[in-house]
Design an enzyme around this catalytic site. Structure first.
Site, PDB file in Angstrom:
ATOM      1  N   HIS A 146       0.811  -1.222   0.000  1.00 21.39           N
ATOM      2  CA  HIS A 146       0.000   0.000   0.000  1.00 21.39           C
ATOM      3  C   HIS A 146       0.846   1.274   0.000  1.00 21.39           C
ATOM      4  O   HIS A 146       0.393   2.334   0.418  1.00 21.39           O
ATOM      5  CB  HIS A 146      -0.974   0.028   1.183  1.00 21.39           C
ATOM      6  CG  HIS A 146      -2.107  -0.953   1.039  1.00 21.39           C
ATOM      7  ND1 HIS A 146      -2.144  -1.935   0.070  1.00 21.39           N
ATOM      8  CD2 HIS A 146      -3.266  -1.094   1.732  1.00 21.39           C
ATOM      9  CE1 HIS A 146      -3.264  -2.630   0.196  1.00 21.39           C
ATOM     10  NE2 HIS A 146      -3.959  -2.147   1.198  1.00 21.39           N
ATOM     11  N   GLY A 195      -1.425  -2.598  -5.242  1.00 24.50           N
ATOM     12  CA  GLY A 195      -2.413  -3.618  -4.875  1.00 24.50           C
ATOM     13  C   GLY A 195      -3.762  -3.004  -4.559  1.00 24.50           C
ATOM     14  O   GLY A 195      -4.796  -3.622  -4.774  1.00 24.50           O
ATOM     15  N   HIS A 196      -3.762  -1.807  -4.024  1.00 26.30           N
ATOM     16  CA  HIS A 196      -5.010  -1.114  -3.695  1.00 26.30           C
ATOM     17  C   HIS A 196      -5.048   0.191  -4.480  1.00 26.30           C
ATOM     18  O   HIS A 196      -4.265   1.094  -4.229  1.00 26.30           O
ATOM     19  CB  HIS A 196      -5.096  -0.835  -2.190  1.00 26.30           C
ATOM     20  CG  HIS A 196      -6.480  -0.458  -1.720  1.00 26.30           C
ATOM     21  ND1 HIS A 196      -7.288   0.447  -2.368  1.00 26.30           N
ATOM     22  CD2 HIS A 196      -7.194  -0.880  -0.642  1.00 26.30           C
ATOM     23  CE1 HIS A 196      -8.434   0.569  -1.712  1.00 26.30           C
ATOM     24  NE2 HIS A 196      -8.410  -0.230  -0.665  1.00 26.30           N
ATOM     25  N   HIS A 260     -11.922  -7.300  -4.489  1.00 24.33           N
ATOM     26  CA  HIS A 260     -12.109  -6.344  -3.396  1.00 24.33           C
ATOM     27  C   HIS A 260     -12.903  -5.136  -3.898  1.00 24.33           C
ATOM     28  O   HIS A 260     -12.489  -4.446  -4.829  1.00 24.33           O
ATOM     29  CB  HIS A 260     -10.727  -5.926  -2.903  1.00 24.33           C
ATOM     30  CG  HIS A 260     -10.737  -5.123  -1.652  1.00 24.33           C
ATOM     31  ND1 HIS A 260     -10.970  -3.769  -1.640  1.00 24.33           N
ATOM     32  CD2 HIS A 260     -10.530  -5.472  -0.352  1.00 24.33           C
ATOM     33  CE1 HIS A 260     -10.899  -3.327  -0.398  1.00 24.33           C
ATOM     34  NE2 HIS A 260     -10.633  -4.339   0.410  1.00 24.33           N
ATOM     35  N   GLU A 312     -13.434  -9.003   1.330  1.00 20.94           N
ATOM     36  CA  GLU A 312     -14.199  -7.743   1.212  1.00 20.94           C
ATOM     37  C   GLU A 312     -14.616  -7.545  -0.240  1.00 20.94           C
ATOM     38  O   GLU A 312     -14.467  -6.469  -0.821  1.00 20.94           O
ATOM     39  CB  GLU A 312     -13.362  -6.556   1.702  1.00 20.94           C
ATOM     40  CG  GLU A 312     -12.796  -6.768   3.099  1.00 20.94           C
ATOM     41  CD  GLU A 312     -12.129  -5.528   3.684  1.00 20.94           C
ATOM     42  OE1 GLU A 312     -11.332  -4.893   2.970  1.00 20.94           O
ATOM     43  OE2 GLU A 312     -12.440  -5.181   4.834  1.00 20.94           O
ATOM     44  N   GLU A 328     -19.241  -2.981   2.790  1.00 18.86           N
ATOM     45  CA  GLU A 328     -18.380  -2.046   3.524  1.00 18.86           C
ATOM     46  C   GLU A 328     -18.838  -0.609   3.293  1.00 18.86           C
ATOM     47  O   GLU A 328     -19.175  -0.216   2.167  1.00 18.86           O
ATOM     48  CB  GLU A 328     -16.928  -2.221   3.055  1.00 18.86           C
ATOM     49  CG  GLU A 328     -15.972  -1.284   3.777  1.00 18.86           C
ATOM     50  CD  GLU A 328     -14.507  -1.511   3.398  1.00 18.86           C
ATOM     51  OE1 GLU A 328     -14.190  -2.548   2.784  1.00 18.86           O
ATOM     52  OE2 GLU A 328     -13.689  -0.635   3.734  1.00 18.86           O
ATOM     53  N   CYS A 330     -17.092   1.988   3.155  1.00 14.40           N
ATOM     54  CA  CYS A 330     -16.215   2.576   2.137  1.00 14.40           C
ATOM     55  C   CYS A 330     -16.646   2.208   0.725  1.00 14.40           C
ATOM     56  O   CYS A 330     -16.451   2.991  -0.209  1.00 14.40           O
ATOM     57  CB  CYS A 330     -14.769   2.100   2.322  1.00 14.40           C
ATOM     58  SG  CYS A 330     -13.904   2.869   3.689  1.00 14.40           S
ATOM     59  N   CYS A 404     -10.545   2.442   8.023  1.00 14.55           N
ATOM     60  CA  CYS A 404     -10.794   3.132   6.748  1.00 14.55           C
ATOM     61  C   CYS A 404     -12.161   3.791   6.713  1.00 14.55           C
ATOM     62  O   CYS A 404     -12.295   4.904   6.192  1.00 14.55           O
ATOM     63  CB  CYS A 404     -10.649   2.140   5.593  1.00 14.55           C
ATOM     64  SG  CYS A 404     -11.640   0.645   5.770  1.00 14.55           S
ATOM     65  N   CYS A 405     -13.179   3.122   7.274  1.00 12.73           N
ATOM     66  CA  CYS A 405     -14.541   3.659   7.156  1.00 12.73           C
ATOM     67  C   CYS A 405     -14.761   4.910   8.017  1.00 12.73           C
ATOM     68  O   CYS A 405     -15.255   5.914   7.504  1.00 12.73           O
ATOM     69  CB  CYS A 405     -15.567   2.579   7.491  1.00 12.73           C
ATOM     70  SG  CYS A 405     -15.506   1.130   6.410  1.00 12.73           S
TER      71      CYS A 405
HETATM   72 ZN    ZN Z   1     -13.742   1.003   4.967  1.00 10.66          ZN
END
Ligand code: ZN
Length: 637
Positions: A146, A195-196, A260, A312, A328, A330, A404-405
């Protein structure tokens, strides 16, 4: 690479929109007065801020928490910067100045910024990074580390801070970092993908404020590199599951939402951004196909996406379980971002239909009225026992190991005004309904549009046009799909009842025909100062059924009213709702209850055996732990 292409349908920026809405303004205010400060405090308590001091050599100790925790701090700064636009706050601005000074101190001389590695190098503990699969050397384990995800959020935050304050302090850190990454990565340099996904959107924003095309080219590079892992290029990671990171095919060949969910939808959003600026039609075609797949087969009634806890991730087509839904918070936010961009490309209201559904029913449940408790996971059914929420919990939580959320929601509330209106040269679009004002320039004339409504409780919406002089333009009012008998722009859900109420439209008191184009009622005229438009959307309670391929929803029914999805909770229904039946012949009566859940329209389904009570899904789980269901058994007589 041409930069002449822009989004054809330009949103009116939130800085040109004032929201004073009974439904949303209290939530925006809670975000400002509670959530922003709360998130910073949590970041302090959990070592997220100290990590910058450790990287700077100002404090001893190892990196604390997860290696992508820097991104949380950047997201809160972004939200705080948006909030400063709406509400100048010298104390908050000063706090950000101090924090940015701590961040600049953590940046390595060549621009690298990733506290986990910098601390490990300083402490001689790189072996720990290796154990965490972040790699002994920079960029070596990009799929997991990340390193690029973190700084993508930094770019977005830095641009927000620059635009809010005019200060270049944070932007300078971001640009130095982006220049380093541009030196390292490219067609003739290091070839790999994060990756993200996230850096793609961030780089486009850096391009937006600097005009430096290399940032746009770099964003496109990271997109175009996906799907080539098997062509002899070394990459770290499990290549059996490339779809998890949307790296299974070149992005222009993808046509199903896989892997994801947040990564996927951040990528589709980045593709839209790059396509708008470069005219890359193959991107537009690909995200169009993927959008059709999501809306037809992978979208919860609540606008939530990402069915599986495992990874996820998006599930298979029609895999939409209720109790184990992941959804999620997010991912709902990402769906708002993506659908806004799809609208900006095409000017079709169907994208805003999905956006509105995700905003009210997918995003909003993620945060408590108090502003300091969060759902990471948003199921559509709950038995009172299954620990569905992240960190093995069954209530909204104060924080998560992976937060993250809670740090994503702070970006949404203050920037909400940016989703209400949009324009072309001679059209003004109204996309969302909230009491608000905006000022735009149309035909070289300043036009003020004010909107009055008590949405989402009431479908009557009044617009007043004010301008210095008569001005010709088309006012385009979104007529939601739900008001036209279509809950979503696909056959995934459908209404099973008949409604006789129709849409009404009046200009200065006179009825006018609804001329629908791409989901908008088009009012083309020369507007006189003080002209009034009244739109009335039918707010009948609607019964929804689901496509038969979704096994969890066979024989079931859900209730909607306006943009809101409803649920039944145990607390209103004698403790139990999972075995309840909603009969087709039961009359459902709406009534506004001002002292319940900050004021909501409650639905009461009248049954001889006892009434069933429904509340808006966004407001569930605010009154203790108990059963909840969106989909109930349908009683057919
Ligand atoms: Zn999140």
């Amino acid at each position: 690479m041409s930069t002449s292409v822009r989004y054809q349908f330009t949103p009116i920026p939130f800085t040109s929109v004032t929201i004073n809405d009974a439904f949303w303004s209290p939530r925006i205010e809670t975000n400002r007065t509670v959530t922003i400060g709360y998130d910073f405090q949590k970041s302090e308590e959990t070592g997220r801020l100290a990590n910058f001091d450790k990287a700077a050599g100002r404090m001893a100790g190892d990196h604390e928490g997860i290696f992508f925790n820097d991104s949380d701090v950047f997201k809160i700064i972004e939200g705080a910067a948006y909030s400063l636009h709406l509400h100048p706050d010298p104390e908050l601005e000063h706090y950000l100045d101090d924090l940015i000074e701590r961040i600049v101190a953590a940046q390595e001389p060549d621009g690298y910024l990733y506290t986990a590695r910098t601390i490990a190098e300083r402490n001689g503990t790189l072996e720990k990074l290796k154990a965490d699969r972040e790699g002994l050397t920079r960029w070596s384990h990009l799929r997991v580390s990340h390193e690029l995800y973190n700084v993508g959020h930094m770019y977005e935050a830095a641009v927000a801070h620059y635009l809010a304050t005019g200060k270049r302090t944070f932007l300078a850190i971001a640009l130095k970092n982006a220049d380093l990454i541009d030196d390292v990565f490219g067609p003739d340099k290091r070839r790999d993908v994060p990756g993200h996904q996230e850096i793609e959107m961030g780089l486009v924003k850096l391009y937006g404020v600097t005009g430096e095309e290399r940032y746009l080219r770099l964003a496109k590079f990271f997109l175009d590199e996906r799907g080539y892992y098997n062509q002899g290029r070394q990459r770290y990671g499990n290549h059996d599951n490339e779809a998890y990171t949307q790296d299974h095919l070149p992005v222009t060949q993808q046509d199903e939402a896989l892997g994801h969910a947040v990564r996927a939808v951040y990528m589709y959003s980045g593709m839209a951004d790059v396509a708008a600026l470069t005219g890359e039609q193959a991107y537009i075609d690909a995200i169009g196909r993927i959008w059709e797949n999501v809306v037809s087969k992978k979208l919860y009634l609540t606008g939530g996406i990402g069915a599986r806890h495992q990874g996820e991730a998006f599930g298979d087509n029609y895999e939409l379980p209720n109790a184990t839904a992941y959804n999620e918070t997010c991912a709902a936010i990402a769906n708002v971002f993506w659908n806004q961009r799809m609208f900006q490309l095409h000017g079709d209201a169907k994208y805003i239909d999905v956006l509105e559904r995700s905003l009210y029913n997918g995003f909003l449940p993620g945060i408590s009225f108090s502003g300091d408790r969060f759902f990471y996971v948003n199921p559509l059914e709950f038995d009172g026992e299954y620990r569905f929420n992240r960190d093995d919990s069954l209530v909204r939580m104060p924080w998560f190991g992976c937060s993250c959320c809670p740090t994503n929601v702070v970006r949404v509330f203050p920037s909400l005004g940016g989703y209400l209106y949009a324009q072309t040269e001679d059209r003004l679009y109204v996309n969302l309904f909230m009491r608000s004002q905006t000022i735009v320039t149309l035909a070289e004339t300043t036009v003020q549009l004010s909107q009055e409504s008590n949405y989402p409780w009431d479908g009557a919406i009044k617009f007043t046009v004010q301008a210095q002089r008569p001005v010709a333009f088309a006012l385009c009012l979104r007529i939601p799909g739900w008001a036209q008998g279509e809950p979503v722009p696909s056959n995934l859900y459908h209404y099973i009842d008949e409604v006789t109420e129709s849409i009404r439209l009046r200009v200065n008191g006179d009825d006018v025909a609804v001329d629908l184009q791409q989901g908008y009622a088009i009012l083309q005229r020369t507007w006189q100062p003080g002209d009034v438009v009244e739109l009335v959307l039918p707010m009948a309670v609607r019964r929804v059924a689901c496509h038969g391929a979704v096994s969890d929803n066979v024989g079931k029914v859900a209730l909607e009213r306006g943009p809101l999805v409803y649920c039944a909770e145990g607390v209103d229904n004698g403790g139990h709702v999972l075995d309840a039946t909603l009969h087709d012949e039961a009359t459902v009566e709406p009534s506004f209850v001002p002292d319940l859940l900050s004021g909501v329209v409650v639905l009461r389904a009248l049954h001889a055996t006892g009434d069933l009570i429904f509340v808006p899904y966004y407001a569930w789980a605010q009154r203790g732990v108990g059963e909840m269901a969106v989909w109930l058994q349908r009683g057919v007589s």
